[in-house]
Design a protein around this motif. Sequence first.
Motif, PDB file in Angstrom:
ATOM      1  N   LEU A   1       0.723  -1.337   0.550  1.00  0.00           N
ATOM      2  CA  LEU A   1       0.186  -0.201   0.506  1.00  0.00           C
ATOM      3  C   LEU A   1       1.505   1.832   0.178  1.00  0.00           C
ATOM      4  O   LEU A   1       0.274   2.136  -0.418  1.00  0.00           O
ATOM      5  N   ALA A   2       1.888   1.132   1.064  1.00  0.00           N
ATOM      6  CA  ALA A   2       2.807   2.555   0.847  1.00  0.00           C
ATOM      7  C   ALA A   2       3.499   2.626  -0.291  1.00  0.00           C
ATOM      8  O   ALA A   2       3.766   4.031  -0.533  1.00  0.00           O
ATOM      9  N   ALA A   3       3.582   1.746  -0.932  1.00  0.00           N
ATOM     10  CA  ALA A   3       3.912   2.480  -2.779  1.00  0.00           C
ATOM     11  C   ALA A   3       3.181   3.076  -3.964  1.00  0.00           C
ATOM     12  O   ALA A   3       3.435   3.758  -4.445  1.00  0.00           O
ATOM     13  N   LEU A   4       1.270   3.509  -3.093  1.00  0.00           N
ATOM     14  CA  LEU A   4      -0.030   3.178  -4.022  1.00  0.00           C
ATOM     15  C   LEU A   4       0.062   5.010  -3.384  1.00  0.00           C
ATOM     16  O   LEU A   4      -0.045   6.112  -3.326  1.00  0.00           O
ATOM     17  N   VAL A   5       0.314   5.294  -1.519  1.00  0.00           N
ATOM     18  CA  VAL A   5      -0.279   6.443  -1.261  1.00  0.00           C
ATOM     19  C   VAL A   5       0.875   6.606  -0.497  1.00  0.00           C
ATOM     20  O   VAL A   5       0.337   7.407  -0.132  1.00  0.00           O
ATOM     21  N   GLY A   6       2.492   6.231  -0.197  1.00  0.00           N
ATOM     22  CA  GLY A   6       2.788   7.073   0.506  1.00  0.00           C
ATOM     23  C   GLY A   6       3.029   6.270   2.043  1.00  0.00           C
ATOM     24  O   GLY A   6       1.833   5.580   2.210  1.00  0.00           O
ATOM     25  N   GLN A   7       3.925   6.285   2.508  1.00  0.00           N
ATOM     26  CA  GLN A   7       4.101   5.595   3.519  1.00  0.00           C
ATOM     27  C   GLN A   7       3.149   6.316   5.209  1.00  0.00           C
ATOM     28  O   GLN A   7       2.517   5.836   5.624  1.00  0.00           O
ATOM     29  N   LYS A   8       3.362   7.228   4.983  1.00  0.00           N
ATOM     30  CA  LYS A   8       2.738   8.060   5.851  1.00  0.00           C
ATOM     31  C   LYS A   8       1.217   7.475   6.314  1.00  0.00           C
ATOM     32  O   LYS A   8       0.147   7.044   7.101  1.00  0.00           O
ATOM     33  N   ARG A   9       0.601   7.865   4.884  1.00  0.00           N
ATOM     34  CA  ARG A   9      -1.275   7.168   4.389  1.00  0.00           C
ATOM     35  C   ARG A   9      -1.278   5.912   4.598  1.00  0.00           C
ATOM     36  O   ARG A   9      -2.438   5.616   5.451  1.00  0.00           O
ATOM     37  N   ALA A  10      -0.806   5.036   4.468  1.00  0.00           N
ATOM     38  CA  ALA A  10      -0.546   4.104   4.168  1.00  0.00           C
ATOM     39  C   ALA A  10      -0.374   3.474   6.032  1.00  0.00           C
ATOM     40  O   ALA A  10      -1.839   2.334   5.809  1.00  0.00           O
TER      41      ALA A  10
ATOM     42  N   ASP B   1      -1.978   5.135   8.237  1.00  0.00           N
ATOM     43  CA  ASP B   1      -3.149   5.531   8.968  1.00  0.00           C
ATOM     44  C   ASP B   1      -3.567   4.539   8.659  1.00  0.00           C
ATOM     45  O   ASP B   1      -4.332   4.357   9.425  1.00  0.00           O
ATOM     46  N   LEU B   2      -4.171   4.483   7.685  1.00  0.00           N
ATOM     47  CA  LEU B   2      -4.906   3.856   7.131  1.00  0.00           C
ATOM     48  C   LEU B   2      -5.628   1.924   7.570  1.00  0.00           C
ATOM     49  O   LEU B   2      -6.184   1.315   7.752  1.00  0.00           O
ATOM     50  N   ILE B   3      -4.238   1.242   7.692  1.00  0.00           N
ATOM     51  CA  ILE B   3      -3.288   0.347   8.298  1.00  0.00           C
ATOM     52  C   ILE B   3      -3.586  -0.126  10.033  1.00  0.00           C
ATOM     53  O   ILE B   3      -4.342  -0.757  10.418  1.00  0.00           O
ATOM     54  N   PHE B   4      -3.341   1.116   9.862  1.00  0.00           N
ATOM     55  CA  PHE B   4      -3.097   0.875  11.700  1.00  0.00           C
ATOM     56  C   PHE B   4      -4.648   1.613  12.366  1.00  0.00           C
ATOM     57  O   PHE B   4      -4.695   1.126  13.417  1.00  0.00           O
ATOM     58  N   THR B   5      -5.639   2.222  11.726  1.00  0.00           N
ATOM     59  CA  THR B   5      -6.875   2.875  12.333  1.00  0.00           C
ATOM     60  C   THR B   5      -7.484   1.837  11.723  1.00  0.00           C
ATOM     61  O   THR B   5      -8.769   1.381  12.135  1.00  0.00           O
ATOM     62  N   GLY B   6      -7.808   1.181  10.445  1.00  0.00           N
ATOM     63  CA  GLY B   6      -8.560   0.404   9.690  1.00  0.00           C
ATOM     64  C   GLY B   6      -9.858   0.960   9.409  1.00  0.00           C
ATOM     65  O   GLY B   6     -10.717   0.620   8.973  1.00  0.00           O
ATOM     66  N   ARG B   7      -9.603   2.279   9.677  1.00  0.00           N
ATOM     67  CA  ARG B   7     -10.302   3.320   9.375  1.00  0.00           C
ATOM     68  C   ARG B   7     -11.317   3.553   7.508  1.00  0.00           C
ATOM     69  O   ARG B   7     -10.651   3.045   6.725  1.00  0.00           O
ATOM     70  N   THR B   8     -12.823   3.518   7.344  1.00  0.00           N
ATOM     71  CA  THR B   8     -13.210   3.591   5.830  1.00  0.00           C
ATOM     72  C   THR B   8     -12.659   4.701   5.760  1.00  0.00           C
ATOM     73  O   THR B   8     -12.619   6.188   6.162  1.00  0.00           O
ATOM     74  N   PHE B   9     -12.790   4.695   4.416  1.00  0.00           N
ATOM     75  CA  PHE B   9     -12.755   5.982   3.454  1.00  0.00           C
ATOM     76  C   PHE B   9     -13.582   6.125   1.992  1.00  0.00           C
ATOM     77  O   PHE B   9     -13.294   4.700   1.617  1.00  0.00           O
ATOM     78  N   SER B  10     -13.439   6.709   1.256  1.00  0.00           N
ATOM     79  CA  SER B  10     -14.208   7.151   0.370  1.00  0.00           C
ATOM     80  C   SER B  10     -13.796   6.617  -1.281  1.00  0.00           C
ATOM     81  O   SER B  10     -12.286   6.903  -1.125  1.00  0.00           O
ATOM     82  N   GLY B  11     -14.421   6.982  -1.824  1.00  0.00           N
ATOM     83  CA  GLY B  11     -14.084   5.886  -3.550  1.00  0.00           C
ATOM     84  C   GLY B  11     -13.081   7.403  -3.838  1.00  0.00           C
ATOM     85  O   GLY B  11     -11.639   7.367  -4.440  1.00  0.00           O
ATOM     86  N   GLU B  12     -13.397   8.772  -3.429  1.00  0.00           N
ATOM     87  CA  GLU B  12     -13.377  10.014  -4.227  1.00  0.00           C
ATOM     88  C   GLU B  12     -11.583  10.044  -2.658  1.00  0.00           C
ATOM     89  O   GLU B  12     -10.418  10.506  -4.343  1.00  0.00           O
ATOM     90  N   ASP B  13     -11.222   9.764  -1.947  1.00  0.00           N
ATOM     91  CA  ASP B  13     -10.380   9.764  -0.604  1.00  0.00           C
ATOM     92  C   ASP B  13      -9.144   8.796  -1.672  1.00  0.00           C
ATOM     93  O   ASP B  13      -8.331   8.890  -1.627  1.00  0.00           O
ATOM     94  N   ALA B  14      -9.988   7.755  -2.771  1.00  0.00           N
ATOM     95  CA  ALA B  14      -9.229   6.697  -2.577  1.00  0.00           C
ATOM     96  C   ALA B  14      -8.604   7.218  -4.322  1.00  0.00           C
ATOM     97  O   ALA B  14      -7.515   6.986  -4.379  1.00  0.00           O
TER      98      ALA B  14
END
Length: 253
Positions: free
Chosen positions: A141-150, A152-165
Amino acid sequence: MSRLVVDIHGPLARVTLNHPPLNVIDFPMMDELLAALQQLEQRREVSVVILSGGERGFSAGVDVAVHTPDKIQTMLQKFHGLIGALVKFPKITIAEVHGICLGGGAELAMVCDMAYTTEKAKWGFPEITLGCYPPVACTALAALVGQKRAADLIFTGRTFSGEDAAEWGLVNEAHPEGELQEVIQGTLDHLLKLSPAALAVAKKAFYAWDSMHLDKGLARAEKIYLEELMQTEDAQEGIAAWMEKRKAVWKGK
């Protein structure tokens, strides 16, 4: 096939997940997806494959019931084998995402060559809320969205929109529900005019470096999952709590 619908029209093939209501990825679906990829690889005329879950939703992820200690090793081997086959698949793959796209479903979509989503689709990697983690996302995932964003998404498990994606680079584009097919068709209009052989070789060269890192990283993530994560009481508690439809009680061990 009981979990898929495969349609082939000349150089274009569409593989639709068909396991209502949420397209949960169980063992039969993993086996059928792998078999479909193997069969499509032999079709020389096919150059592009669209992977979709239909308009009701892409997939809620891998079946939680196969995360139990007696099934987890088989699950990881099957699912990671499928991910590896999809990454090495010589045809161009496009994920078309409507509705829910979580966990293993999001991992399937993210390893496709291109991905298009509706703006309101619900994405996420919620494994941490079950006391687990997503090995494929941890690796790639980090290769796609960057390490910090990845992180966030992996360690919080939060959902996000297609627009965010789309904004973060997880997918190519996000559009309103009624416009998605037209946008994908625009990409297909370019791809389907090209040589299937040239696309296959270009894809192999494009991923030559990344595929080596994915193989090594995913093997390490899987080893840690089996030898460390599944030995914790919290991992077993998280799965048990989900199965019993109750709130998990974490012990930190």
